[in-house]
Every structure is written in C-alpha cells, then in structure tokens.
Design a protein around this motif. Structure first.
Motif, PDB file in Angstrom:
ATOM      1  N   MET A   1       0.839  -1.188   0.000  1.00 26.24           N
ATOM      2  CA  MET A   1       0.000   0.000   0.000  1.00 26.24           C
ATOM      3  C   MET A   1       0.887   1.256   0.000  1.00 26.24           C
ATOM      4  O   MET A   1       1.899   1.313   0.689  1.00 26.24           O
ATOM      5  N   ILE A   2       0.495   2.235  -0.770  1.00 27.20           N
ATOM      6  CA  ILE A   2       1.216   3.501  -0.812  1.00 27.20           C
ATOM      7  C   ILE A   2       0.924   4.265   0.482  1.00 27.20           C
ATOM      8  O   ILE A   2      -0.223   4.356   0.906  1.00 27.20           O
ATOM      9  N   GLU A   3       1.952   4.786   1.086  1.00 24.79           N
ATOM     10  CA  GLU A   3       1.812   5.487   2.360  1.00 24.79           C
ATOM     11  C   GLU A   3       1.320   6.922   2.160  1.00 24.79           C
ATOM     12  O   GLU A   3       1.801   7.629   1.271  1.00 24.79           O
ATOM     13  N   LYS A   4       0.403   7.347   3.017  1.00 21.93           N
ATOM     14  CA  LYS A   4      -0.104   8.714   3.000  1.00 21.93           C
ATOM     15  C   LYS A   4       1.045   9.707   3.189  1.00 21.93           C
ATOM     16  O   LYS A   4       1.102  10.742   2.530  1.00 21.93           O
ATOM     17  N   LYS A   5       1.967   9.370   4.081  1.00 22.94           N
ATOM     18  CA  LYS A   5       3.120  10.232   4.361  1.00 22.94           C
ATOM     19  C   LYS A   5       3.931  10.491   3.092  1.00 22.94           C
ATOM     20  O   LYS A   5       4.365  11.611   2.837  1.00 22.94           O
ATOM     21  N   THR A   6       4.112   9.454   2.284  1.00 23.50           N
ATOM     22  CA  THR A   6       4.862   9.589   1.026  1.00 23.50           C
ATOM     23  C   THR A   6       4.174  10.581   0.094  1.00 23.50           C
ATOM     24  O   THR A   6       4.809  11.461  -0.481  1.00 23.50           O
ATOM     25  N   VAL A   7       2.845  10.432  -0.042  1.00 23.43           N
ATOM     26  CA  VAL A   7       2.082  11.323  -0.919  1.00 23.43           C
ATOM     27  C   VAL A   7       2.150  12.756  -0.386  1.00 23.43           C
ATOM     28  O   VAL A   7       2.348  13.704  -1.154  1.00 23.43           O
ATOM     29  N   CYS A   8       2.039  12.926   0.928  1.00 25.71           N
ATOM     30  CA  CYS A   8       2.112  14.269   1.531  1.00 25.71           C
ATOM     31  C   CYS A   8       3.471  14.921   1.259  1.00 25.71           C
ATOM     32  O   CYS A   8       3.546  16.124   0.968  1.00 25.71           O
ATOM     33  N   GLU A   9       4.538  14.139   1.328  1.00 22.03           N
ATOM     34  CA  GLU A   9       5.875  14.672   1.047  1.00 22.03           C
ATOM     35  C   GLU A   9       5.996  15.118  -0.412  1.00 22.03           C
ATOM     36  O   GLU A   9       6.540  16.177  -0.702  1.00 22.03           O
ATOM     37  N   ILE A  10       5.467  14.312  -1.320  1.00 19.95           N
ATOM     38  CA  ILE A  10       5.509  14.646  -2.746  1.00 19.95           C
ATOM     39  C   ILE A  10       4.715  15.928  -3.013  1.00 19.95           C
ATOM     40  O   ILE A  10       5.184  16.839  -3.699  1.00 19.95           O
ATOM     41  N   VAL A  11       3.519  16.016  -2.442  1.00 23.30           N
ATOM     42  CA  VAL A  11       2.684  17.207  -2.617  1.00 23.30           C
ATOM     43  C   VAL A  11       3.389  18.417  -2.008  1.00 23.30           C
ATOM     44  O   VAL A  11       3.401  19.504  -2.601  1.00 23.30           O
ATOM     45  N   GLY A  12       4.007  18.238  -0.848  1.00 28.50           N
ATOM     46  CA  GLY A  12       4.749  19.319  -0.196  1.00 28.50           C
ATOM     47  C   GLY A  12       5.858  19.876  -1.071  1.00 28.50           C
ATOM     48  O   GLY A  12       6.072  21.096  -1.127  1.00 28.50           O
ATOM     49  N   GLU A  13       6.543  18.990  -1.779  1.00 28.23           N
ATOM     50  CA  GLU A  13       7.599  19.433  -2.718  1.00 28.23           C
ATOM     51  C   GLU A  13       6.997  20.310  -3.812  1.00 28.23           C
ATOM     52  O   GLU A  13       7.546  21.347  -4.158  1.00 28.23           O
ATOM     53  N   TRP A  14       5.862  19.866  -4.368  1.00 27.91           N
ATOM     54  CA  TRP A  14       5.221  20.619  -5.454  1.00 27.91           C
ATOM     55  C   TRP A  14       4.717  21.974  -4.960  1.00 27.91           C
ATOM     56  O   TRP A  14       4.758  22.969  -5.678  1.00 27.91           O
ATOM     57  N   LEU A  15       4.251  22.019  -3.710  1.00 27.45           N
ATOM     58  CA  LEU A  15       3.689  23.246  -3.154  1.00 27.45           C
ATOM     59  C   LEU A  15       4.736  24.317  -2.846  1.00 27.45           C
ATOM     60  O   LEU A  15       4.386  25.490  -2.752  1.00 27.45           O
ATOM     61  N   GLU A  16       5.993  23.919  -2.693  1.00 27.13           N
ATOM     62  CA  GLU A  16       7.050  24.879  -2.333  1.00 27.13           C
ATOM     63  C   GLU A  16       7.072  26.052  -3.313  1.00 27.13           C
ATOM     64  O   GLU A  16       7.111  25.865  -4.526  1.00 27.13           O
ATOM     65  N   GLY A  17       7.010  27.262  -2.755  1.00 23.05           N
ATOM     66  CA  GLY A  17       7.064  28.468  -3.567  1.00 23.05           C
ATOM     67  C   GLY A  17       5.749  28.846  -4.227  1.00 23.05           C
ATOM     68  O   GLY A  17       5.680  29.828  -4.952  1.00 23.05           O
ATOM     69  N   LYS A  18       4.708  28.069  -3.978  1.00 28.18           N
ATOM     70  CA  LYS A  18       3.395  28.368  -4.559  1.00 28.18           C
ATOM     71  C   LYS A  18       2.460  28.861  -3.455  1.00 28.18           C
ATOM     72  O   LYS A  18       2.673  28.611  -2.289  1.00 28.18           O
TER      73      LYS A  18
END
Length: 155
Positions: A1-18
C-alpha cells in the motif's frame, strides 16, 4: 500500500514556492489516492493536472498500481485546515456547533486554537420599545464545532 506520508511529502515538494496549500490527502487500502488543494483565489484545473503529473512522476506504477484524483476543496464543503479559515476572514460562513446550533455570521478572526464569528442578534435594551439588531462576537474553539463552511450568497 502507498503510504499517505509519502504522498504528503511529494505534494509538499510541489507546493514549495506556490500560494496553494494542502487541504487533505486520503489513501485507501486499495491505493485510491485523493489529494485536495486550495488557494485563496480558487484552484485552476491546469494546476491540478500539473500536480497530478508531478505525483505520477514520483510514484512507480510498475511497483504498485494506484488510482489518483487531484482536485480542489469544494466551495460548499466544510473547512478542514486553518488556512481555509484565514482565507475566508471577512466572509459570511455557516457554523454548526457540537451542540447542534446553526449559526450564520461573518468570520472575523482565526488562529490555531479558535476563531471569532460576528453574528447579528435582536436585543431589547432596557427601556426600549422594540428590539434592535446588534453585532456580537462569538469565540469558538474548533473542537466545539461540527463544521464551518463558506456561505454561498446569490444576493
């Protein structure tokens, strides 16, 4: 199963500077991933597509298959994070208290522990013949409310 924490980290990277912010991430046991983002001025479909592609570029479908949905927090949906309260200061909102009382008023302020709602009430002052409308500030802890949502007005 894909971890929620992993998805949150990926989204956090994309959100940087936005100016976007994360509202919620849900991952079901069968790997259905739902990501909700928001922005003070609304969410553009192009940005949802961009975030979706970014997440897909960081997850490997060969290792683990998944279903991905990226969208905005719905305008009539209850607030889920503090930033939504902050973005709607000065707007009319509806609040359902834990006790079951429904309040409507203007969101005046919000901080991590509580928010202030300005409501209009009829008050009959001593010696007055008729009640008059007055503004009253109510301070509510987040734990004391079932939901708060933006009140859509068609006036």
């Amino acid at each position: 199963m894909i971890e929620k924490k992993t998805v949150c980290e990926i989204v956090g990277e994309w959100l940087e500077g936005k100016e976007y912010f994360l509202v919620e991430v849900n991952v079901t046991p069968d790997n259905r991933i739902v990501v909700e983002i928001d922005h003070k001025e609304g969410v553009w479909i192009e940005d949802c597509v961009e975030l979706s592609r970014y997440i897909e570029s960081r997850l490997n479908r060969e290792e683990e298959d998944y279903e991905l949905e990226v969208g905005s927090a719905g305008i009539g949906q209850p607030f889920k994070v503090l930033q939504q309260y902050l973005n709607h200061i000065g707007s009319e909102v509806e609040v359902m208290t834990a006790a079951g009382a429904r309040l409507q008023g203007v969101l005046k302020d919000a901080d991590p522990e509580q928010f202030v709602l300005t409501v209009r009430r009829k008050v009959k002052e001593e010696g007055a013949k008729r009640p008059k409308m007055v503004d009253e500030d109510l301070t509510l802890a987040y734990g004391d409310v079932k939901y708060t949502k933006y009140l859509i007005s068609f006036k």
